[in-house]
Design an enzyme around this catalytic site. Structure first.
Site, PDB file in Angstrom:
ATOM      1  N   GLY A  63       0.808  -1.212   0.000  1.00 58.16           N
ATOM      2  CA  GLY A  63       0.000   0.000   0.000  1.00 58.16           C
ATOM      3  C   GLY A  63       0.841   1.262   0.000  1.00 58.16           C
ATOM      4  O   GLY A  63       0.478   2.263  -0.630  1.00 58.16           O
ATOM      5  N   GLU A 269      -6.278  -1.145  -0.857  1.00 59.03           N
ATOM      6  CA  GLU A 269      -7.018   0.040  -0.421  1.00 59.03           C
ATOM      7  C   GLU A 269      -8.286   0.183  -1.254  1.00 59.03           C
ATOM      8  O   GLU A 269      -8.259  -0.011  -2.473  1.00 59.03           O
ATOM      9  CB  GLU A 269      -6.164   1.304  -0.566  1.00 59.03           C
ATOM     10  CG  GLU A 269      -4.843   1.257   0.191  1.00 59.03           C
ATOM     11  CD  GLU A 269      -5.009   1.265   1.688  1.00 59.03           C
ATOM     12  OE1 GLU A 269      -6.039   1.792   2.160  1.00 59.03           O
ATOM     13  OE2 GLU A 269      -4.125   0.737   2.391  1.00 59.03           O
TER      14      GLU A 269
END
Length: 297
Positions: A63, A269
């Site tokens: 991420g 995400e």
């Protein structure tokens, strides 16, 4: 420049170790930052690039890298990755060591190569963007679970997500005309993949690669109990994409629509929503890999 996401699973405890080891290895650092607020990473990376940095050593998980991929795209600034996250699927794809000291050695003595970046709407992604069950898994994950269990948090979250999951339908359109448009119903998961690994080590498909200039698109229908078992037993290896009931193609551009709109998991995400266009930037990211690595163009 060394930038470490100290909010990642191992970030804070490894920042000092990484900085000291890189200096020992002869890496000249103009500055080093431990960043507590991940939302500031894109701006910091952009400022670093604007200041003339040729290499950014980034400590964090998938991420973290994905969040700054738009800033690094097509800049020729080399990314040295110190995998300190939970899944570290990009590191797996690139063949990088997850041991911090060995990762520092790769930064100091490796080579720079170009790999592809995926495009989702106006954003960029490294590994996989997915709809369906993967979104439920992301919703079930939490920082405490990831810190305590590491990669084992993913299968636990998957079991929880499956129990409450509702199948969905999707339409896939291929603007390049390389495949016929298709309507897919009663789906468990649909994924558009740029890299090879995701979800803590699962393989996208046997032939997937981050340097093949193609996106792998697969869709898994709910199917029969036997078909679900066939997918589950081969899911980690990626061989499930060879089952007749699983839809799997490679392309450079695809538009995915659902009714109603579905959230899209982008490298872990929930940052996009259907309808959305997917594409690829060939060789859009320069990364440092081990000197004998075969990945990259």
């Amino acid at each position: 420049m060394l930038i470490v996401n100290s909010a990642s699973r191992r970030g804070r405890e490894t920042f000092d170790q990484a900085r000291d080891r890189l200096v020992e290895l002869g890496v000249s650092l103009t500055a080093a930052h431990a960043v507590d607020d991940p939302s500031t990473l894109p701006q910091l990376v952009q400022e670093t690039i604007d200041a003339g940095a040729r290499t950014i050593v980034l400590g964090g998980g998938d991420g973290t890298v994905s969040s700054v991929a738009p800033q690094l795209c097509n800049t020729q600034v080399a990314l040295g990755l110190l995998p300190t996250g939970t899944a570290n699927d990009l590191a797996r794809t690139l063949g990088l060591p997850t041991d911090l000291m060995k990762a520092c050695e790769t930064v100091a003595g490796g080579k720079a190569v170009d790999v592809d970046l995926g495009v989702v709407g106006d954003d960029r992604f490294l590994n996989v963007s997915s709809l369906g069950l993967a979104v439920g898994v992301t919703e079930m994950l939490n920082p405490k679970l990831k810190k305590r269990l590491g990669a084992l948090a993913y299968p636990i979250a998957a079991v929880k997500a499956y129990r409450r999951f509702v199948p969905f339908s999707a339409r896939l359109e291929f603007p390049d005309g390389d495949h016929p448009d298709v309507e897919l119903d009663d789906l468990l998961q649909l994924a558009v993949a740029n890299g090879r690994f995701y979800g803590g080590g699962a393989v996208v498909s046997p032939d997937a690669g981050i340097d093949d200039h193609l996106l792998d698109v697969y869709a898994i229908p709910r199917g029969t109990p036997r078909q679900r078992w066939q997918v589950a037993r081969h899911f980690v290896s990626g061989a499930f994409t060879e089952n007749d009931h699983v839809y799997h193609v490679t392309t450079q551009n695809v538009r995915v629509s659902t009714n109603p709109g579905e959230a899209v998991n982008v490298d872990g995400e929930l940052s996009a929503r259907t309808p959305v266009d997917f594409g690829i930037v060939q060789g859009g990211l320069r990364v440092i890999v081990q000197a004998d690595a075969t990945v990259g163009v």
